[in-house]
Design a protein around this motif. Sequence first.
Motif, PDB file in Angstrom:
ATOM      1  N   PRO A  42      47.661  23.707  45.460  1.00  0.00           N
ATOM      2  CA  PRO A  42      48.129  22.636  46.349  1.00  0.00           C
ATOM      3  C   PRO A  42      48.619  21.432  45.548  1.00  0.00           C
ATOM      4  O   PRO A  42      48.023  21.042  44.544  1.00  0.00           O
ATOM      5  N   GLU A  43      49.713  20.839  46.015  1.00  0.00           N
ATOM      6  CA  GLU A  43      50.223  19.642  45.375  1.00  0.00           C
ATOM      7  C   GLU A  43      49.197  18.510  45.482  1.00  0.00           C
ATOM      8  O   GLU A  43      48.503  18.373  46.486  1.00  0.00           O
ATOM      9  N   ARG A  44      49.076  17.732  44.415  1.00  0.00           N
ATOM     10  CA  ARG A  44      48.204  16.554  44.321  1.00  0.00           C
ATOM     11  C   ARG A  44      46.725  16.904  44.294  1.00  0.00           C
ATOM     12  O   ARG A  44      45.868  16.018  44.437  1.00  0.00           O
ATOM     13  N   ASP A  45      46.399  18.162  44.100  1.00  0.00           N
ATOM     14  CA  ASP A  45      45.006  18.598  43.994  1.00  0.00           C
ATOM     15  C   ASP A  45      44.599  18.537  42.522  1.00  0.00           C
ATOM     16  O   ASP A  45      45.151  19.276  41.699  1.00  0.00           O
ATOM     17  N   PRO A  46      43.665  17.671  42.133  1.00  0.00           N
ATOM     18  CA  PRO A  46      43.347  17.504  40.708  1.00  0.00           C
ATOM     19  C   PRO A  46      42.742  18.760  40.082  1.00  0.00           C
ATOM     20  O   PRO A  46      41.832  19.374  40.650  1.00  0.00           O
ATOM     21  N   HIS A  47      43.258  19.119  38.927  1.00  0.00           N
ATOM     22  CA  HIS A  47      42.718  20.214  38.122  1.00  0.00           C
ATOM     23  C   HIS A  47      42.788  19.775  36.659  1.00  0.00           C
ATOM     24  O   HIS A  47      43.625  20.271  35.897  1.00  0.00           O
ATOM     25  N   PRO A  48      41.928  18.850  36.255  1.00  0.00           N
ATOM     26  CA  PRO A  48      42.036  18.289  34.901  1.00  0.00           C
ATOM     27  C   PRO A  48      41.912  19.318  33.794  1.00  0.00           C
ATOM     28  O   PRO A  48      42.553  19.187  32.742  1.00  0.00           O
ATOM     29  N   HIS A  49      41.107  20.364  34.001  1.00  0.00           N
ATOM     30  CA  HIS A  49      40.969  21.393  32.962  1.00  0.00           C
ATOM     31  C   HIS A  49      42.268  22.180  32.793  1.00  0.00           C
ATOM     32  O   HIS A  49      42.591  22.610  31.686  1.00  0.00           O
ATOM     33  N   LEU A  50      43.037  22.350  33.884  1.00  0.00           N
ATOM     34  CA  LEU A  50      44.321  23.034  33.758  1.00  0.00           C
ATOM     35  C   LEU A  50      45.336  22.157  33.034  1.00  0.00           C
ATOM     36  O   LEU A  50      46.170  22.659  32.279  1.00  0.00           O
ATOM     37  N   TYR A  51      45.279  20.862  33.266  1.00  0.00           N
ATOM     38  CA  TYR A  51      46.152  19.953  32.515  1.00  0.00           C
ATOM     39  C   TYR A  51      45.837  20.043  31.021  1.00  0.00           C
ATOM     40  O   TYR A  51      46.749  20.128  30.186  1.00  0.00           O
ATOM     41  N   GLU A  52      44.562  20.019  30.675  1.00  0.00           N
ATOM     42  CA  GLU A  52      44.171  20.107  29.267  1.00  0.00           C
ATOM     43  C   GLU A  52      44.610  21.447  28.665  1.00  0.00           C
ATOM     44  O   GLU A  52      45.086  21.503  27.527  1.00  0.00           O
ATOM     45  N   VAL A  78      47.470  22.330  25.565  1.00  0.00           N
ATOM     46  CA  VAL A  78      47.232  23.202  24.412  1.00  0.00           C
ATOM     47  C   VAL A  78      48.309  24.275  24.319  1.00  0.00           C
ATOM     48  O   VAL A  78      48.875  24.540  23.258  1.00  0.00           O
ATOM     49  N   ILE A  79      48.612  24.897  25.459  1.00  0.00           N
ATOM     50  CA  ILE A  79      49.561  26.019  25.448  1.00  0.00           C
ATOM     51  C   ILE A  79      50.947  25.580  25.008  1.00  0.00           C
ATOM     52  O   ILE A  79      51.596  26.257  24.211  1.00  0.00           O
ATOM     53  N   VAL A  80      51.433  24.457  25.516  1.00  0.00           N
ATOM     54  CA  VAL A  80      52.802  24.063  25.174  1.00  0.00           C
ATOM     55  C   VAL A  80      52.952  23.756  23.688  1.00  0.00           C
ATOM     56  O   VAL A  80      54.056  23.801  23.145  1.00  0.00           O
ATOM     57  N   ASP A  81      51.828  23.464  23.011  1.00  0.00           N
ATOM     58  CA  ASP A  81      51.882  23.253  21.566  1.00  0.00           C
ATOM     59  C   ASP A  81      51.815  24.560  20.782  1.00  0.00           C
ATOM     60  O   ASP A  81      51.960  24.554  19.557  1.00  0.00           O
ATOM     61  N   HIS A  82      51.571  25.691  21.480  1.00  0.00           N
ATOM     62  CA  HIS A  82      51.459  26.990  20.814  1.00  0.00           C
ATOM     63  C   HIS A  82      52.474  28.006  21.325  1.00  0.00           C
ATOM     64  O   HIS A  82      52.399  29.180  20.971  1.00  0.00           O
ATOM     65  N   LEU A  83      53.412  27.583  22.149  1.00  0.00           N
ATOM     66  CA  LEU A  83      54.309  28.535  22.797  1.00  0.00           C
ATOM     67  C   LEU A  83      55.239  29.267  21.840  1.00  0.00           C
ATOM     68  O   LEU A  83      55.780  30.312  22.197  1.00  0.00           O
ATOM     69  N   GLN A  84      55.441  28.759  20.656  1.00  0.00           N
ATOM     70  CA  GLN A  84      56.335  29.442  19.727  1.00  0.00           C
ATOM     71  C   GLN A  84      55.623  30.462  18.858  1.00  0.00           C
ATOM     72  O   GLN A  84      56.263  31.176  18.087  1.00  0.00           O
ATOM     73  N   ASP A  85      54.305  30.544  18.965  1.00  0.00           N
ATOM     74  CA  ASP A  85      53.537  31.514  18.189  1.00  0.00           C
ATOM     75  C   ASP A  85      53.121  32.657  19.109  1.00  0.00           C
ATOM     76  O   ASP A  85      52.316  32.447  20.014  1.00  0.00           O
ATOM     77  N   PRO A  86      53.663  33.863  18.910  1.00  0.00           N
ATOM     78  CA  PRO A  86      53.443  34.960  19.876  1.00  0.00           C
ATOM     79  C   PRO A  86      51.990  35.252  20.194  1.00  0.00           C
ATOM     80  O   PRO A  86      51.623  35.347  21.374  1.00  0.00           O
ATOM     81  N   ALA A  87      51.136  35.408  19.169  1.00  0.00           N
ATOM     82  CA  ALA A  87      49.736  35.754  19.434  1.00  0.00           C
ATOM     83  C   ALA A  87      49.033  34.626  20.159  1.00  0.00           C
ATOM     84  O   ALA A  87      48.296  34.838  21.125  1.00  0.00           O
ATOM     85  N   ASP A  88      49.249  33.405  19.704  1.00  0.00           N
ATOM     86  CA  ASP A  88      48.633  32.247  20.351  1.00  0.00           C
ATOM     87  C   ASP A  88      49.121  32.117  21.790  1.00  0.00           C
ATOM     88  O   ASP A  88      48.325  31.955  22.720  1.00  0.00           O
ATOM     89  N   ALA A  89      50.427  32.171  21.964  1.00  0.00           N
ATOM     90  CA  ALA A  89      51.012  31.961  23.288  1.00  0.00           C
ATOM     91  C   ALA A  89      50.523  33.017  24.275  1.00  0.00           C
ATOM     92  O   ALA A  89      50.171  32.698  25.411  1.00  0.00           O
ATOM     93  N   GLY A  90      50.502  34.282  23.857  1.00  0.00           N
ATOM     94  CA  GLY A  90      50.101  35.351  24.759  1.00  0.00           C
ATOM     95  C   GLY A  90      48.665  35.227  25.206  1.00  0.00           C
ATOM     96  O   GLY A  90      48.352  35.319  26.400  1.00  0.00           O
ATOM     97  N   SER A 138      59.076  30.464  24.430  1.00  0.00           N
ATOM     98  CA  SER A 138      58.761  29.141  24.946  1.00  0.00           C
ATOM     99  C   SER A 138      59.623  28.762  26.149  1.00  0.00           C
ATOM    100  O   SER A 138      59.152  28.071  27.059  1.00  0.00           O
ATOM    101  N   VAL A 139      60.873  29.213  26.182  1.00  0.00           N
ATOM    102  CA  VAL A 139      61.730  28.941  27.344  1.00  0.00           C
ATOM    103  C   VAL A 139      61.142  29.593  28.596  1.00  0.00           C
ATOM    104  O   VAL A 139      60.967  28.942  29.638  1.00  0.00           O
ATOM    105  N   TYR A 140      60.832  30.895  28.495  1.00  0.00           N
ATOM    106  CA  TYR A 140      60.222  31.580  29.634  1.00  0.00           C
ATOM    107  C   TYR A 140      58.814  31.054  29.907  1.00  0.00           C
ATOM    108  O   TYR A 140      58.373  30.961  31.060  1.00  0.00           O
ATOM    109  N   GLY A 141      58.095  30.724  28.844  1.00  0.00           N
ATOM    110  CA  GLY A 141      56.706  30.317  28.991  1.00  0.00           C
ATOM    111  C   GLY A 141      56.531  29.066  29.824  1.00  0.00           C
ATOM    112  O   GLY A 141      55.689  29.027  30.733  1.00  0.00           O
ATOM    113  N   ILE A 142      57.314  28.025  29.541  1.00  0.00           N
ATOM    114  CA  ILE A 142      57.148  26.785  30.286  1.00  0.00           C
ATOM    115  C   ILE A 142      57.548  26.976  31.741  1.00  0.00           C
ATOM    116  O   ILE A 142      56.946  26.388  32.650  1.00  0.00           O
TER     117      ILE A 142
END
Length: 267
Positions: free
Chosen positions: A114-124, A128-140, A99-103
């Motif tokens: 580009p900065e300030r370029d909206p990507h709402p699907h990437l935010y979503e 999801v990813i930051v809530d799974h970063l401690q689980d190896p299979a999920d995170a990978g 999780s340290v390397y992941g974030i």
Amino acid sequence: MIGFAPRVYAISMQWSDQAIILGIRRHGESSVIAEVMTSGHGRHLGLVRGGRSRSMQPVLQPGNSVEVTWRARLDEHLGEFRVEPMQLRAARLMEAAISVYGIQALGALLRLLPERDPHPHLYEALAVIVDHLQDPADAGELFVRFELAVLNDLGFGLDLSECAATGRRDELVYVSPKSGRAVSSDAGAPYAERMLALPAFLSGSRNAADHDGLAAAFRLTAHFLNRHVYEPRGIDASSARDGFVQATLKAFREAPKSAPQIVPPVG
């Protein structure tokens, strides 16, 4: 004739949005510049006055979800953030190398856009990813899909839906290193040594990623990020990605887990 000075009106820009902290850097004695990924305003920077205070430091940690209100006189200005905590994950994320390397690696990927370029699907997807970063299979698996989504948004999306040579949608086991399109086992067999492996979990299979498939997926996305992004821009890939890949594969061998039910969009 009496002259009159023109009246100057102060113009103020303001918006509020949900965001995830990507990083901070010091600014002056007590403030910081925070970098966040927002739902509707893309990756955005802003000054947080008092950001180095005892109360704000735990909030302004990478991986935390916050609500930010941005204000500036003009849209092109850096502006200021007012930050309110929503979900504080940072303490948990600091417990494991994955999780340290992941974030850090996720932040580096978002900086390719580009900065300030909206990507709402990437935010979503990031949420999801930051809530799974401690689980190896999920995170990978989630991280690989996030890399594919970033490539797609940069204009270099891979087509893994059908064979480039035959149009088949089954037996897809290769990816052309030039076109980024899937190739079936029969069509690709004569060129197998030059092909990239397409892991089953990325070819429409419902199977969870195994260790070898995940390693192949990391090689696949690394190839196209280097080919289309890092080499043309003359930059190096984030060292955090290497740390994440190594930590994930090591932990995956020791404690394999099932694939997550929610995956980031690729399109």
